[in-house]
Scaffold this motif. Structure first.
Motif, PDB file in Angstrom:
ATOM      1  N   UNK A 311       0.830  -1.211   0.000  1.00 42.08           N
ATOM      2  CA  UNK A 311       0.000   0.000   0.000  1.00 42.08           C
ATOM      3  C   UNK A 311       0.863   1.259   0.000  1.00 42.08           C
ATOM      4  N   UNK A 312       2.049   1.185   0.590  1.00 40.29           N
ATOM      5  CA  UNK A 312       2.933   2.352   0.516  1.00 40.29           C
ATOM      6  C   UNK A 312       3.662   2.388  -0.831  1.00 40.29           C
ATOM      7  N   UNK A 313       4.056   1.231  -1.333  1.00 41.42           N
ATOM      8  CA  UNK A 313       4.744   1.192  -2.635  1.00 41.42           C
ATOM      9  C   UNK A 313       3.860   1.717  -3.766  1.00 41.42           C
ATOM     10  N   UNK A 314       2.586   1.400  -3.705  1.00 41.99           N
ATOM     11  CA  UNK A 314       1.692   1.793  -4.797  1.00 41.99           C
ATOM     12  C   UNK A 314       1.299   3.275  -4.736  1.00 41.99           C
ATOM     13  N   UNK A 315       1.729   3.950  -3.669  1.00 46.73           N
ATOM     14  CA  UNK A 315       1.407   5.375  -3.544  1.00 46.73           C
ATOM     15  C   UNK A 315       2.029   6.189  -4.682  1.00 46.73           C
ATOM     16  N   UNK A 316       3.114   5.660  -5.268  1.00 46.61           N
ATOM     17  CA  UNK A 316       3.786   6.443  -6.322  1.00 46.61           C
ATOM     18  C   UNK A 316       3.013   6.460  -7.643  1.00 46.61           C
ATOM     19  N   UNK A 317       2.025   5.580  -7.783  1.00 43.41           N
ATOM     20  CA  UNK A 317       1.267   5.545  -9.041  1.00 43.41           C
ATOM     21  C   UNK A 317       0.091   6.499  -8.936  1.00 43.41           C
ATOM     22  N   UNK A 318       0.323   7.695  -9.426  1.00 44.91           N
ATOM     23  CA  UNK A 318      -0.671   8.745  -9.213  1.00 44.91           C
ATOM     24  C   UNK A 318      -0.999   9.481 -10.510  1.00 44.91           C
ATOM     25  N   UNK A 334      -8.039  14.851  -5.784  1.00 43.38           N
ATOM     26  CA  UNK A 334      -9.112  14.371  -6.655  1.00 43.38           C
ATOM     27  C   UNK A 334      -8.530  13.670  -7.887  1.00 43.38           C
ATOM     28  N   UNK A 335      -7.510  14.306  -8.485  1.00 43.18           N
ATOM     29  CA  UNK A 335      -6.883  13.737  -9.682  1.00 43.18           C
ATOM     30  C   UNK A 335      -6.231  12.386  -9.380  1.00 43.18           C
ATOM     31  N   UNK A 336      -5.455  12.332  -8.291  1.00 42.99           N
ATOM     32  CA  UNK A 336      -4.775  11.074  -7.925  1.00 42.99           C
ATOM     33  C   UNK A 336      -5.794   9.961  -7.683  1.00 42.99           C
ATOM     34  N   UNK A 337      -6.828  10.290  -6.893  1.00 38.82           N
ATOM     35  CA  UNK A 337      -7.818   9.280  -6.519  1.00 38.82           C
ATOM     36  C   UNK A 337      -8.556   8.745  -7.743  1.00 38.82           C
ATOM     37  N   UNK A 338      -8.894   9.673  -8.661  1.00 37.37           N
ATOM     38  CA  UNK A 338      -9.615   9.254  -9.865  1.00 37.37           C
ATOM     39  C   UNK A 338      -8.739   8.350 -10.715  1.00 37.37           C
ATOM     40  N   UNK A 339      -7.470   8.759 -10.917  1.00 39.13           N
ATOM     41  CA  UNK A 339      -6.550   7.968 -11.746  1.00 39.13           C
ATOM     42  C   UNK A 339      -6.367   6.571 -11.159  1.00 39.13           C
ATOM     43  N   UNK A 340      -6.145   6.515  -9.859  1.00 35.72           N
ATOM     44  CA  UNK A 340      -5.895   5.220  -9.209  1.00 35.72           C
ATOM     45  C   UNK A 340      -7.147   4.348  -9.231  1.00 35.72           C
ATOM     46  N   UNK A 341      -8.295   4.973  -9.023  1.00 39.59           N
ATOM     47  CA  UNK A 341      -9.558   4.233  -9.076  1.00 39.59           C
ATOM     48  C   UNK A 341      -9.817   3.669 -10.463  1.00 39.59           C
ATOM     49  N   UNK A 342      -9.391   4.420 -11.469  1.00 36.98           N
ATOM     50  CA  UNK A 342      -9.654   4.025 -12.852  1.00 36.98           C
ATOM     51  C   UNK A 342      -8.694   2.931 -13.337  1.00 36.98           C
ATOM     52  N   UNK A 343      -7.415   3.013 -12.963  1.00 33.74           N
ATOM     53  CA  UNK A 343      -6.425   2.115 -13.569  1.00 33.74           C
ATOM     54  C   UNK A 343      -5.980   0.945 -12.704  1.00 33.74           C
TER      55      UNK A 343
ATOM     56  N   UNK B   8     -10.733   4.618   4.698  1.00 36.65           N
ATOM     57  CA  UNK B   8      -9.488   3.981   4.263  1.00 36.65           C
ATOM     58  C   UNK B   8      -9.167   4.376   2.821  1.00 36.65           C
ATOM     59  N   UNK B   9     -10.174   4.340   1.965  1.00 33.81           N
ATOM     60  CA  UNK B   9      -9.961   4.668   0.558  1.00 33.81           C
ATOM     61  C   UNK B   9      -9.514   6.114   0.386  1.00 33.81           C
ATOM     62  N   UNK B  10     -10.005   6.980   1.249  1.00 30.26           N
ATOM     63  CA  UNK B  10      -9.596   8.380   1.204  1.00 30.26           C
ATOM     64  C   UNK B  10      -8.124   8.527   1.568  1.00 30.26           C
ATOM     65  N   UNK B  11      -7.703   7.822   2.610  1.00 28.85           N
ATOM     66  CA  UNK B  11      -6.287   7.854   3.007  1.00 28.85           C
ATOM     67  C   UNK B  11      -5.423   7.297   1.877  1.00 28.85           C
ATOM     68  N   UNK B  12      -5.912   6.238   1.233  1.00 25.47           N
ATOM     69  CA  UNK B  12      -5.152   5.570   0.174  1.00 25.47           C
ATOM     70  C   UNK B  12      -5.299   6.280  -1.173  1.00 25.47           C
ATOM     71  N   UNK B  13      -6.041   7.383  -1.221  1.00 26.61           N
ATOM     72  CA  UNK B  13      -6.269   8.113  -2.480  1.00 26.61           C
ATOM     73  C   UNK B  13      -6.786   7.177  -3.569  1.00 26.61           C
TER      74      UNK B  13
END
Lengths: 469, 91
Positions: A311-318, A334-343, B8-13
């Motif tokens: 979970x910390x390693x994947x933080x760089x994919x934004x 918002x941008x990071x969350x959307x990108x990560x949610x999408x891909x 959790x999802x918010x923290x994890x972006x």
């Protein structure tokens, strides 16, 4: 010259002697690879053009002398797309080689392509790949295992000389080796530099070979192992020539049989593994019953530690700098969350959530810290065992390769439970090798040999003696 | 009933759909339940293991070494301006 069924060592010898027309060889190799790809889907990328450039520069006097090598997609290869099986890295072309890759190239390996895997290594069956699912070489309705599924399947299927470079975090070399009927060697943690590996869990990831024979894996490990200033966790020790452990007898070597590793195992798989152990006894090895009482805690400890690190390693994919990048708009969160949610894929999201939760304030001690302490206990169990024996012998997986229709029905908890025999040794960072030991319902069964830290030699010696039977 | 997952999802972006939130909530419950097993093992006097093979601190000489060229480092970035990559607004 006839290339089919040619062994790796024959290829190297003939190539050094100048008896191989490399261009002709590779034209046949890629034709065969394309055919295999159509049926089984073992590659994210087949890098024919890059290989042709390398062939032009080839020094035949090198140790591998132009041997075809496939690379798991989470290992960076300069100029060749490396996605780690994820859509979030769909266009990523590394501007550098991982250390394991540059060492291979210095020794004359030719990279032929990037093999399919579960996204970032998150899986046991390669079904969480964003680039199609690899099919088992013996029965295409079954899994290759994971996460180095493409590597295992291709190694079995290709009828020409080749070695694969895979990677294991919790069993991702051993599992596909067992399910596909090939050899998989996971070295001691730190034996091979992780520089250039797209991390899953830094304290667990290990690069290692998958091949048709034990000797081939020993050769590849000898070439890619060693201290690297670019990876501070790489082992500060002279690198051995692991091939010197092949071709030896095993008289008097002590093999421990951990009782816990034979609980809840498919009966026929157990039978095949016990037969293999009897054969090792006939070769002069002594066996001893061993107990590893912490075995039942390995799954939760592994899944907590691995997902926390992931979970910390994947933080760089934004969605910036590399990989998937959409039109930049909105606030950064918002941008990071959307990108990560999408891909990010389903299992990647699940593990990010689990890992984030397990290290959140209020839960960190209960989950993460507890798991790290349990890991200490698991290592102590193994160390105690290795005071009495040279190696441990177990089944690699508790069953044969399952059908995709069976995998679909599994819940996450049931899927994680399949890793019961591989996560303990992986948590401990000890070396292990899976070697084929017969079949059950026509599907391959793997014998797993575990060794003490830095004692790859002993597991190679026993696996090689077994293979020569 | 998905407040925990949302936090959790918010923290994890991580942006999740309503269906994902529901599924992951259930998965998280089941997985955490299976982790309860760890409570059974006594670790009172046990130190945590962060690295399976012990390593020592390693220092290198404070000397400039060759590194990736800026041009190569930016090769994979889509939005570049004057040698920098661009990101969304932070403030």
């Amino acid at each position: 010259m006839q290339y089919s069924k040619m062994s790796v060592s024959d290829f190297i010898k003939e190539s050094k002697d100048g008896n191989i027309d490399t261009k002709d060889f590779y034209s046949k190799f890629f034709e065969e690879t394309e055919n295999i790809q159509k049926k089984y889907n073992y590659f994210v990328t087949i890098s024919k053009k890059d290989a042709e450039k390398e062939i032009d520069k080839l020094d035949r006097k090198t140790r591998l002398s132009g041997l075809p090598v496939s690379v798991k997609d989470n290992i960076c290869t300069k100029g060749i797309k490396s996605t780690a099986g994820s859509k979030i890295l769909k266009n990523y072309i590394p501007p550098f080689d991982a250390t394991a890759i540059s060492r291979g190239k210095q020794n004359g390996s030719i990279i032929i392509g990037k093999t399919v895997q579960d996204e970032f290594g998150f899986g046991t069956f390669s079904t969480y790949s964003a680039y199609g699912i690899p099919k088992n070489p013996i029965d295409t309705t079954r899994s290759c295992g994971g996460s180095s599924g493409g590597a295992g399947g291709f190694t079995k299927t290709i009828n020409m000389p080749h070695i694969a470079i895979g990677e294991s975090t919790g069993g991702s070399i051993s599992c596909p080796a067992a399910f596909c009927g090939v050899v998989g060697l996971t070295p001691t943690y730190g034996r091979v530099s992780r520089y250039g590996l797209i991390d899953y869990a830094n304290s667990l990831d290990k690069i290692g070979p998958i091949s048709k024979t034990v000797k081939d894996s020993a050769l590849m490990l000898s070439l890619i192992a060693g201290k690297d200033p670019l990876d501070q966790t790489s082992i500060q020790e002279d690198t051995y020539d692991f091939t010197k452990y092949t071709g030896k007898d095993i008289k008097g070597m002590k093999i421990g049989i951990p009782n816990e590793y034979f609980n809840n195992i498919d009966k026929d798989v157990e039978k095949k593994v016990r037969n293999a152990i009897s054969q090792l006894e006939e070769l002069g090895a002594k066996t001893l019953d061993i107990t590893l009482p912490t075995t039942e805690y390995a799954i939760p400890a592994y899944y907590i530690i691995a997902t926390v690190e992931a979970s910390t390693n994947l933080a760089k994919y934004c969605g910036m700098r590399y990989g998937a990048q959409d039109e930049i708009k909105g606030h950064f969160t918002e941008y990071f969350s959307t990108t990560r949610g999408k891909y990010l894929g389903d299992e990647a999201k699940r593990r990010v959530i689990l890992g984030t939760y397990a290290r959140m304030a209020g839960y960190r001690d209960q989950y993460y810290l507890k798991a790290l302490k349990v890991r200490t206990k698991i290592i102590e169990d193994f160390k105690k065992a290795f005071n009495k024996v040279d190696v441990l012998a177990t089944p690699t997986m508790p069953m044969i390769a399952p059908k995709f229709s069976e995998i679909e029905k599994l819940t996450p908890v049931e899927t994680y439970a399949m890793d019961i025999l591989t996560v303990g040794p992986n948590l401990a960072g000890i070396p292990m090798i899976s070697v084929p030991c017969g079949t059950s319902k026509e599907m391959p069964v793997g014998l797993h040999l575990l060794g003490n830290h830095k004692e790859e030699g002993k597991i190679i010696q026993i696996a090689d003696a077994f293979e020569r039977l | 009933m998905t407040e925990r997952i949302e936090k959790v999802a918010n923290i994890a972006r991580l942006e999740l759909t309503a269906e994902e939130k529901k599924n992951f909530e259930k998965d998280l419950d089941n997985i955490l339940d299976s982790f309860k097993k760890l409570e059974k093992i006594d670790t009172t006097n046990t130190e945590p293991t962060f690295q399976p093979v012990e390593v020592k601190n390693i220092m290198r000489k404070d000397k400039i070494e060759t590194s990736l060229k800026q041009k190569d480092a930016l090769k994979n970035a889509k939005d570049i301006e004057e040698g920098y990559f661009k990101g969304p607004k932070a403030i």
